[in-house]
Write a protein that holds these residues in place. Structure first.
Motif, short mmCIF file in Angstrom:
data_model
loop_
_atom_site.label_atom_id
_atom_site.label_comp_id
_atom_site.label_asym_id
_atom_site.label_seq_id
_atom_site.Cartn_x
_atom_site.Cartn_y
_atom_site.Cartn_z
N ASN A 100 0.81 -1.22 0.00
CA ASN A 100 0.00 0.00 0.00
C ASN A 100 0.84 1.28 0.00
N LYS A 101 2.15 1.15 0.08
CA LYS A 101 2.99 2.34 -0.05
C LYS A 101 2.89 2.92 -1.46
N ILE A 102 2.55 2.10 -2.44
CA ILE A 102 2.28 2.63 -3.78
C ILE A 102 1.09 3.57 -3.71
N ALA A 103 0.03 3.14 -3.03
CA ALA A 103 -1.16 3.98 -2.89
C ALA A 103 -0.87 5.25 -2.11
N VAL A 104 -0.04 5.15 -1.07
CA VAL A 104 0.37 6.34 -0.32
C VAL A 104 1.07 7.32 -1.25
N ALA A 105 1.98 6.81 -2.07
CA ALA A 105 2.71 7.68 -3.01
C ALA A 105 1.76 8.31 -4.02
N ASP A 128 11.76 11.57 17.36
CA ASP A 128 10.57 10.82 17.76
C ASP A 128 9.79 10.26 16.58
N ILE A 129 10.09 10.72 15.36
CA ILE A 129 9.38 10.22 14.20
C ILE A 129 10.09 9.03 13.55
N VAL A 130 11.35 8.81 13.92
CA VAL A 130 12.15 7.76 13.30
C VAL A 130 11.78 6.39 13.87
N ILE A 131 11.51 5.44 12.98
CA ILE A 131 11.22 4.06 13.37
C ILE A 131 12.51 3.25 13.22
N ALA A 156 12.65 6.88 -0.57
CA ALA A 156 12.89 5.92 0.51
C ALA A 156 11.67 5.04 0.74
N LEU A 157 10.48 5.61 0.59
CA LEU A 157 9.24 4.88 0.77
C LEU A 157 9.12 3.73 -0.23
N LEU A 158 9.44 4.01 -1.49
CA LEU A 158 9.16 3.06 -2.57
C LEU A 158 10.32 2.12 -2.89
N THR A 159 11.53 2.48 -2.53
CA THR A 159 12.67 1.61 -2.84
C THR A 159 13.01 0.72 -1.66
N VAL A 160 13.60 1.28 -0.62
CA VAL A 160 13.98 0.47 0.55
C VAL A 160 12.83 0.29 1.52
N SER A 161 11.65 0.76 1.15
CA SER A 161 10.42 0.55 1.93
C SER A 161 10.55 1.06 3.36
N ASP A 162 11.14 2.24 3.51
CA ASP A 162 11.38 2.82 4.83
C ASP A 162 10.07 3.17 5.52
N ASN A 163 9.86 2.66 6.73
CA ASN A 163 8.63 2.94 7.45
C ASN A 163 8.61 4.33 8.05
N THR A 164 9.78 4.91 8.33
CA THR A 164 9.80 6.31 8.73
C THR A 164 9.27 7.20 7.61
N ALA A 165 9.52 6.81 6.37
CA ALA A 165 9.02 7.58 5.23
C ALA A 165 7.50 7.61 5.20
N VAL A 166 6.85 6.56 5.72
CA VAL A 166 5.39 6.57 5.84
C VAL A 166 4.96 7.73 6.73
N PRO A 198 -3.39 12.24 13.81
CA PRO A 198 -3.94 12.31 12.45
C PRO A 198 -2.91 12.19 11.35
N ASN A 199 -1.63 12.38 11.68
CA ASN A 199 -0.57 12.31 10.68
C ASN A 199 0.10 10.94 10.63
N ARG A 200 -0.45 9.98 11.36
CA ARG A 200 0.09 8.63 11.33
C ARG A 200 -1.01 7.62 11.01
N PHE A 201 -0.59 6.47 10.52
CA PHE A 201 -1.58 5.46 10.12
C PHE A 201 -0.89 4.13 9.93
N PHE A 202 -1.68 3.06 10.04
CA PHE A 202 -1.23 1.75 9.60
C PHE A 202 -1.55 1.62 8.12
N LEU A 203 -0.82 0.74 7.43
CA LEU A 203 -0.88 0.71 5.96
C LEU A 203 -2.14 0.07 5.41
N GLY A 204 -2.89 -0.66 6.23
CA GLY A 204 -4.25 -1.00 5.86
C GLY A 204 -4.41 -2.13 4.87
N SER A 205 -5.48 -2.04 4.09
CA SER A 205 -5.95 -3.17 3.28
C SER A 205 -6.07 -2.80 1.80
#
Length: 347
Positions: A100-105, A128-131, A156-166, A198-205
């Motif tokens: 779902n990071k594709i959808a986020v992008a 505090d934002i870094v995972i 970073a979101l789309l290549t190394v799939s960084d969760n901080t980038a989410v 409101p600025n955070r979320f799980f990646l969902g379905s």
């Protein structure tokens, strides 16, 4: 040819279905060593036989891997229209994880297209934002606060799939707005899960069908501007992007033809993407979502997120077959020329 596992069960066994698909040019893998046919497997001579070869490989490898699969594999016809080759529970709502990071992008780039964001604007990376989950690169920095461009965050979101980038994307596209953007584009199941912040979320379905539709619409250029579409697909095609699944047994030039995104968590092992012809036409798509009890020890599998996991072994074997099927590249759609790999040695 459109076949699925439900058809196989109707016929009695997967082997019965494989027998109905003969003859095909590709060699049938053996149970003892499914990788042994990689070198010998030759591109099927016709599009129909390519469909059969894909179906056979999918059924064989997913049967060996175990687990519960929900999938769509589609191939472009001569006019560029995609036709389903494999469907298995295509409308099942599944946990997407990082697919779902594709959808986020897409949502973030939609705001870029509307002039609400810029790729060169900066976002703040605070401690505090870094995972720190060993995925990605921001946890390796060690120097906070810092700032990066939004374009860097998307890379970073789309290549190394960084969760901080989410989380960085969430700073500029909050969860509820992100879901609204996706719903407006027709994606009612491809949604993130808002949390108290409101600025955070799980990646969902998502569903395999919706992910497939998203990929096809990206390839057609009707989700985003031409510039944003190119930016997203070029990033997913980067050799820095995921290589342990569909791309594992492909050469570097072949990997550059695959725009892919994997996602994993707990027992889930997912991957979705597009394969392009050498001159850049989207010819094949895959949306593969697998979870549950795979072949082998469950505890070992649940801790294995790499190429040795049964689901990833299946995807790697399937990747070679999918790439061979793309010799049928007589599509009539227009497309940009494909990038070439040009390594450097510093300097």
């Amino acid at each position: 040819m459109r076949l699925n596992r439900r058809t196989a069960l109707t016929l009695g066994t997967t082997s019965a279905l494989l027998a109905t698909a003969a003859p095909v040019a590709a060699a049938t893998p053996t149970a003892a060593d499914p990788t042994a046919t990689d070198a010998a497997e030759t591109p099927p001579p016709t599009r129909v036989q390519a469909h059969r070869s894909i179906t056979r490989r999918y059924l064989h490898e997913t049967h060996r891997a175990g687990g519960t699969w929900s999938s769509v594999i589609a191939m472009a016809d001569a006019d560029g229209t995609f036709t389903d080759v494999v469907t298995e529970e295509p409308d099942r709502v599944v946990e997407a994880y990082s697919v779902n990071k594709i959808a986020v992008a897409v949502a973030v780039l939609d705001k870029v297209d509307r002039g609400l964001l810029r790729l060169d604007q900066r976002v703040e990376v605070t401690a505090d934002i870094v995972i720190r989950d060993t995925d990605g690169i921001f946890g390796l920095d060690g120097a906070y606060p810092s700032s990066i461009t939004l374009g860097h965050a998307l890379a970073a979101l789309l290549t190394v799939s960084d969760n901080t980038a989410v989380r960085l994307c969430g700073l500029v596209c909050p969860a509820r707005e992100l879901n609204d953007i996706l719903r407006a584009k027709g994606f009612t199941h491809t949604q993130v899960v808002p949390v108290a912040n409101p600025n955070r979320f799980f990646l969902g379905s998502t569903t395999p069908r919706e992910t497939t539709t998203l990929l096809h619409r990206l390839a057609a250029g009707d989700l985003l501007s031409a510039a944003s579409t190119k930016h997203l697909l070029d990033t997913l095609r980067s050799l820095t992007s995921f290589t342990d699944g569909i791309r594992l047994r492909l050469t570097s030039p072949e990997r550059l033809r695959v725009a892919t995104k994997a996602g994993w968590f707990k027992d889930g092992r997912n991957e979705a993407g597009l394969i392009f012809t050498p001159d850049g036409a989207a010819i094949l798509s895959y949306a593969l979502f697998a979870s549950g009890h795979f072949t082998g020890d469950a505890t070992t599998n649940d801790a294995d997120f790499g190429a040795t996991h049964p689901a990833l072994r299946a995807r790697a074997a399937l990747g070679r077959t999918l790439m061979n099927a793309t010799v049928h590249n007589d599509t009539t759609t227009s497309h940009p020329h494909q990038a070439r790999y040009t390594p450097r040695n510093g300097g």
